[in-house]
Design an enzyme around this catalytic site. Sequence first.
Site, mmCIF file in Angstrom:
data_model
loop_
_atom_site.group_PDB
_atom_site.id
_atom_site.type_symbol
_atom_site.label_atom_id
_atom_site.label_comp_id
_atom_site.label_asym_id
_atom_site.label_seq_id
_atom_site.Cartn_x
_atom_site.Cartn_y
_atom_site.Cartn_z
ATOM 1 N N SER A 210 0.844 -1.197 0.000
ATOM 2 C CA SER A 210 0.000 0.000 0.000
ATOM 3 C C SER A 210 0.878 1.245 0.000
ATOM 4 O O SER A 210 2.077 1.161 -0.297
ATOM 5 C CB SER A 210 -0.933 -0.026 1.220
ATOM 6 O OG SER A 210 -1.907 0.975 1.113
ATOM 7 N N ASN A 211 0.315 2.391 0.327
ATOM 8 C CA ASN A 211 1.101 3.636 0.389
ATOM 9 C C ASN A 211 0.572 4.525 1.503
ATOM 10 O O ASN A 211 -0.366 4.151 2.201
ATOM 11 C CB ASN A 211 1.078 4.339 -0.969
ATOM 12 C CG ASN A 211 -0.337 4.675 -1.398
ATOM 13 O OD1 ASN A 211 -1.038 5.441 -0.748
ATOM 14 N ND2 ASN A 211 -0.782 4.056 -2.488
#
Length: 403
Positions: A210-211
Site C-alpha cells: 500500500s502507500n
Amino acid sequence: MKLLNNKKILLGICGGIAAYKVLSLIRLLKKDGAEVRVIMTPSAVEFIGKLTAATLADSPVYSELADPDSGQWTNHVELGLWADLFLVAPATASTLSKMASGMSDNLLLTTYLSARCPVFVAPAMDLDMWAHPATQKNLQILRQQNVSVLEPNEGELASGLSGKGRMQEPEEIFSALSGFYSQKQILKGKNVLITLGPTQEALDPVRFISNHSTGKMGAEIARSFLEMGAGVTIVAGPVDKNLLPSEARILHVKSAIDMLDACELNFSQSDVIVLAAAVADYRPAQVSEQKIKKSGEHLSIELVKNPDIAATLGAKKRKDQFVLGFALETENELENAHAKRIRKNLDAIVLNSLNDSGAGFALDTNKITLISADGIAHPFETKSKKDVAHDITRFVVQQIQNL
Ligand code: CTP
C-alpha cells in the site's frame, strides 16, 4: 430570492450581552420565511426574556432538559433532527469549550450532540478570552468537526475594551446563512464521484502492499462539493472513516480492482469525476491463500500492473462529463502532469509537487497547480487542504459551465 424560506433554523442562545441582538436576527429569519425554534442556556435567560424570544420566533422557547413543574422531558434528539441548520449565537467561550469537548450539561449542548445538520457558531466574548490559546484550540476542534465559525468583529466590547470579540451583526449572520443556502444551489442536481485514499494489494491473508495516502484531500473536496449542493459518492480505499463526510454516499473498497469496479458502476450517472486516490500501480501476481512462511534469505514478489482507473474512465467519458485527475510529480512537474492529463484523456489535472514544502500525504496543507485542457497552468499558494479543496471545486464549477 428568499433563500431561507421554509428552512428550519434552530437558534441556540448563550448567556452574553450580545444575546439581545439575536432578537433582531430572529425577525430577519422569520421575514425570510424560516421556521425558527429557540433554545436558551440557563444563563441566557438572565440576559433576555423567554417571552420576547418566543413571541418573535412564534414558537415556545426551550431551556430546560426537563420542565421543572411537570417533569416533562424536552426531546433534544427530536429538536436536533428537526433542524435544517443549528446556529449558536452568541456563542460564549464556555459553550464553545463544552461543545468542543462533548459536554452535555444543558439542553443546548445535548441538542448539539444530537444534531445532524450543519452547525454555525457566532462567538462573542472579550478580546483576551477570544485570543486565549484555550479558546482558539476549542475553535480549531470545532472547525475540524465541521462547525462553521462566524468570526467576531473588532470593535467596542462590553468590558469597555476594544478589540476582536464583538459578535457579528444580525445582518451579517443572516447573510452568512443565506450565503450558505445560495452556495447549495450551485451544483444542485449534479452528481460527483470521488476516489480517495490508498489501495491495498493483498499478498496473503495478513499482508498487503500500500502507500501513505490518508484520503484527507479527497475528503475535503467531497465536503466542498456537498456545500455546493451536489450529490457526492465517495469510493474510499482503506482510510479513517471519521474523516469522511457523513452526508456523502460512501463505498469502501480495498484493492485497485475493487475501486475500478465501484467506479464503473457509478460512472454513467456522474457529472463530475474526481480521481484523488493514490492507486497502487502494481499488485502481487499471486495472492497466497495461506500466510507466506519465512524461508530463504531472499524473497522475490512478482508484481503485475493494476488497471489505471483514471485512464479507463477517461477513455469512455461523455462530452457532458468532467473528469479531474491528480498528478504527484517529483521532476519536470508541469511537463509530466500535462502529458499525464492528455494520456489519460482527463479534462484537467491537479499537480502536486513533492518538491514543495507543505505538499504531500498526511499533511494538513497542500500546494497545487491546476492544469486545464487548454494547457494553461494555474498555480496556487500553499493553503490548508480545506482551502485547496475550495479552489479545486470552484475551478471545476467554472470549467463545467463551458461544457
Ligand atoms: N490513477 C488511477 N489508477 C491507477 C493509477 C493512477 O486512477 N492505477 C489516477 C490517480 O488517482 C490520479 C492519476 O491517475 O488521479 C495520476 O496518478 P499518478 O500516480 O500521479 O500517476 P500514474 O499514472 O501512476 O503515473 P506515474 O506513477 O508513472 O507517475
